[in-house]
Scaffold this active site. Structure first.
Site, PDB file in Angstrom:
ATOM      1  N   HIS A 122       0.804  -1.226   0.000  1.00  0.00           N
ATOM      2  CA  HIS A 122       0.000   0.000   0.000  1.00  0.00           C
ATOM      3  C   HIS A 122       0.832   1.269   0.000  1.00  0.00           C
ATOM      4  O   HIS A 122       0.277   2.356  -0.118  1.00  0.00           O
ATOM      5  CB  HIS A 122      -0.925   0.027   1.224  1.00  0.00           C
ATOM      6  CG  HIS A 122      -2.245  -0.610   0.997  1.00  0.00           C
ATOM      7  ND1 HIS A 122      -3.410   0.094   0.884  1.00  0.00           N
ATOM      8  CD2 HIS A 122      -2.580  -1.904   0.843  1.00  0.00           C
ATOM      9  CE1 HIS A 122      -4.420  -0.734   0.689  1.00  0.00           C
ATOM     10  NE2 HIS A 122      -3.942  -1.958   0.668  1.00  0.00           N
ATOM     11  N   ASP A 123       2.132   1.141   0.200  1.00  0.00           N
ATOM     12  CA  ASP A 123       2.923   2.363   0.345  1.00  0.00           C
ATOM     13  C   ASP A 123       2.716   3.298  -0.846  1.00  0.00           C
ATOM     14  O   ASP A 123       2.787   2.913  -1.990  1.00  0.00           O
ATOM     15  CB  ASP A 123       4.403   2.065   0.569  1.00  0.00           C
ATOM     16  CG  ASP A 123       4.991   1.127  -0.474  1.00  0.00           C
ATOM     17  OD1 ASP A 123       4.212   0.498  -1.197  1.00  0.00           O
ATOM     18  OD2 ASP A 123       6.218   1.052  -0.566  1.00  0.00           O
ATOM     19  N   GLY A 190      -1.278  -4.572   4.546  1.00  0.00           N
ATOM     20  CA  GLY A 190      -0.418  -5.590   5.132  1.00  0.00           C
ATOM     21  C   GLY A 190       0.035  -5.136   6.505  1.00  0.00           C
ATOM     22  O   GLY A 190       0.568  -4.032   6.659  1.00  0.00           O
ATOM     23  N   TYR A 200      -3.343   4.012  12.194  1.00  0.00           N
ATOM     24  CA  TYR A 200      -4.513   4.648  12.808  1.00  0.00           C
ATOM     25  C   TYR A 200      -5.795   4.011  12.275  1.00  0.00           C
ATOM     26  O   TYR A 200      -5.824   3.416  11.202  1.00  0.00           O
ATOM     27  CB  TYR A 200      -4.521   6.152  12.532  1.00  0.00           C
ATOM     28  CG  TYR A 200      -5.008   6.519  11.158  1.00  0.00           C
ATOM     29  CD1 TYR A 200      -6.372   6.712  10.912  1.00  0.00           C
ATOM     30  CD2 TYR A 200      -4.125   6.653  10.095  1.00  0.00           C
ATOM     31  CE1 TYR A 200      -6.830   7.034   9.650  1.00  0.00           C
ATOM     32  CE2 TYR A 200      -4.582   6.975   8.833  1.00  0.00           C
ATOM     33  CZ  TYR A 200      -5.932   7.158   8.613  1.00  0.00           C
ATOM     34  OH  TYR A 200      -6.394   7.466   7.354  1.00  0.00           O
ATOM     35  N   TYR A 485       1.794   7.882   4.797  1.00  0.00           N
ATOM     36  CA  TYR A 485       1.413   8.534   3.548  1.00  0.00           C
ATOM     37  C   TYR A 485       2.692   9.132   2.937  1.00  0.00           C
ATOM     38  O   TYR A 485       2.816  10.346   2.793  1.00  0.00           O
ATOM     39  CB  TYR A 485       0.392   9.650   3.788  1.00  0.00           C
ATOM     40  CG  TYR A 485      -0.929   9.199   4.357  1.00  0.00           C
ATOM     41  CD1 TYR A 485      -1.369   7.891   4.221  1.00  0.00           C
ATOM     42  CD2 TYR A 485      -1.749  10.086   5.045  1.00  0.00           C
ATOM     43  CE1 TYR A 485      -2.583   7.482   4.754  1.00  0.00           C
ATOM     44  CE2 TYR A 485      -2.973   9.689   5.566  1.00  0.00           C
ATOM     45  CZ  TYR A 485      -3.384   8.384   5.433  1.00  0.00           C
ATOM     46  OH  TYR A 485      -4.583   7.992   5.952  1.00  0.00           O
TER      47      TYR A 485
END
Length: 546
Positions: A122-123, A190, A200, A485
């Site tokens: 997801h990075d 992940g 979060y 993010y």
């Protein structure tokens, strides 16, 4: 005095006093062997170092392998990093046993091959599966390491790094309907990398971050050793819980602390457009969001849409919420604290905690919980994202300027997540994630597009202009950002040598004063900077360590 308590300014002055100390020149490029020779040597080393045998056809994927592209793309979210022009790994390793993770580190280090590590993909800047600063590189993909062992009696679970947070939620709920875990809203994350940045979610105001609720871990260090909390020591255990992924070692598994949840929770979404008074309502939300009952989490999803009456483009604000209790108590809380939203019983849905996970993630009400076991996201877009933390309510006049800018973009998205509650009671230095007391909410900015067009630059230009516009209304000195993010606009390592001074530009934004302690830990556990990427924590130059 402990070294990490030295101020960043003091260290910068120390580094500036000698130009030879400004850059940690650890690795020096040399002539590289061919791809086939790299693969041959690595496989030879790997098979000799791993204690657990599996057929190479199921563990190694080279560009010549028919499955290479599907494995590379399997969990990647940002399509910008899957285009043909992006660098590709020499091969992908998919370990099925921790000894193969150890072997990957040992062999990459021995052969001087750069390593990238992926758990969920997801990075935001593709750092786990693309290296734009050095080659050749290989990927260690942990997606086959996804064991989850829930112990309700102990209120804990051991979770391997390749498991998704949705799988974790499902396995907890499978054992108990009154236990949960306070981590991500996106269920395909992940957990290995998710917790390294903080993690979060919708219960953060009650229980803090996922990283706040980790009680042990097992990692592979730079020497290929498997270390638990006791073996790694408290400094390294501190660093891996919120200090960003892939700087200190490879996470094998986390031991997480389960938290109590009621058998019945309540969810709702109320949407207001500009024509329905969205500006004044959002200003009011800003003044109360961090002060609401900590059982209540109300985030705001902001996007553009066509107005109902005239089909003209407008902005909508959707108040998307989880309440750890029944609807009757929720309505009392809302009437006392945020009556302006006009919440009614018809807006509320009572459900189980596991069903609320699906609701917050955007699934329809009839979706079975088993979908969480699929472990992969259907969200794949070209996108660019940024983040901010807000300490004072943004004035209505500034919100009106924000609406104007959102209406200029094709597919903009903003998500405002409330803080307060437990988040305000945990010290900034408890773990590396520092954005705590005094933070009202976090902003995530996104612009999305669906195809690899020649106008991608216009989307980058738009979000950068928006980010500049918001500067007067968000945190300052430093202007904070959320490490999960990742935003390479904040700065990046230019090559295999990591400059402490350059890394400070983004390091203090992500970690504030905790950046110095992270650098100290890095200098001790990985002084030669084996684990590195475009925004990894740097070790200090050798001359500055003593």
């Amino acid at each position: 005095m402990a070294f990490w308590r030295i101020s960043i300014c003091s260290l910068l002055l120390l580094l500036l006093s000698s130009s030879t100390m400004a850059t940690a020149s650890i690795y020096r490029p040399r002539k590289r062997p061919t791809s086939s020779l790299i693969q041959e040597k690595f496989i030879q080393c790997f098979t000799g170092s791993s204690q657990f045998y599996i057929p190479l056809s199921t563990a190694f994927f080279t560009p010549n392998n028919a499955s290479f592209t599907s494995v590379l793309q399997s969990t990647a979210q940002n399509l910008r990093y899957l285009v043909p022009s992006m660098p590709k790994p020499e091969f992908i390793i998919t370990p099925q046993h921790e000894s193969q993770v150890q072997a990957s580190v040992i062999c990459a280090k021995r052969l001087d091959i750069h390593l990238r590590v992926r758990s969920g993909g997801h990075d935001y800047e593709g750092l786990s599966y693309v290296s734009e600063i050095e080659s050749p590189f290989v990927i260690v993909d942990l997606s086959k390491l996804r064991s989850i062992k829930v112990d309700i009696q102990d209120n804990s679970a051991w979770v391997e790094a390749g498991a998704t947070i949705g799988e974790v939620y499902y396995r907890i709920a499978e054992k108990s309907n009154i236990h949960g875990f306070p981590a991500g809203l996106c269920t395909s994350l992940g957990i290995g990398g998710h917790i390294t940045g903080g993690a979060y979610g919708s219960m953060m105001r009650k229980f803090g971050l996922g990283a706040d609720n980790v009680i042990d871990a097992r990692i592979v260090d730079v020497n290929g050793r498997v270390l638990d909390r006791a073996a790694m020591g408290e400094d390294l255990f501190w660093a891996i819980r919120g200090g960003g992924g892939a700087s200190f070692g490879i996470i094998l598994e986390w031991k997480i602390k389960l938290v109590p949840v009621p058998a019945t929770v309540t969810v709702f979404t109320v949407t207001k457009s500009l024509e329905q008074g969205a500006t004044k309502l959002l200003y009011k939300w800003q003044t109360v969001a961090d002060k609401l009952d900590e059982d209540l989490f109300i985030r705001v999803i902001i996007q553009t849409a066509n107005a109902v009456k005239n089909n003209a483009k407008t902005v909508t604000t959707s108040y998307n919420a989880l309440f750890l209790g029944n609807a009757e108590r929720l309505l009392r809380v809302m009437q006392q604290s945020f009556p302006e939203l006009g919440l009614t019983g018809k807006d509320c849905t009572e459900t189980s905690w596991i069903k609320s996970v699906l609701y917050i993630a955007g699934y329809s009400s009839n979706t079975p919980a088993e979908i969480l076991l699929q472990g992969r996201s259907t969200f794949k877009n070209y996108f660019k994202a940024k983040s901010d933390f807000v300490k004072e309510a943004i004035p209505e006049t500034a919100l009106e300027g924000l609406w104007k800018r959102l209406l200029e973009e094709d597919s903009p998205l903003m998500i405002w997540n409330p803080y307060g509650g437990m988040m305000a009671r945990i010290s900034e230095s408890q773990i590396p994630f520092p954005h705590r007391q005094g933070t009202k909410f976090k902003i995530q900015y996104l612009t999305l597009w669906q195809d690899e067009d020649n106008n991608a630059s216009k989307h980058f230009d738009w979000i950068r202009r928006l980010y500049n516009y918001m500067a007067p209304y968000v945190s300052m000195f430093p202007r904070g950002a959320y490490v999960n993010y990742r935003d390479l606009d904040l700065g990046m390592n230019k090559n295999i040598n990591t400059s402490f001074m350059e890394a400070s530009l983004w390091g203090v934004r992500y970690f504030k004063d905790n950046f110095m302690r992270l650098v100290k830990v890095k200098s001790r556990v990985d002084p030669n900077n084996f684990f590195r990427h475009e925004q990894s924590i740097p070790p200090l130059p050798v001359q500055a360590r003593y």
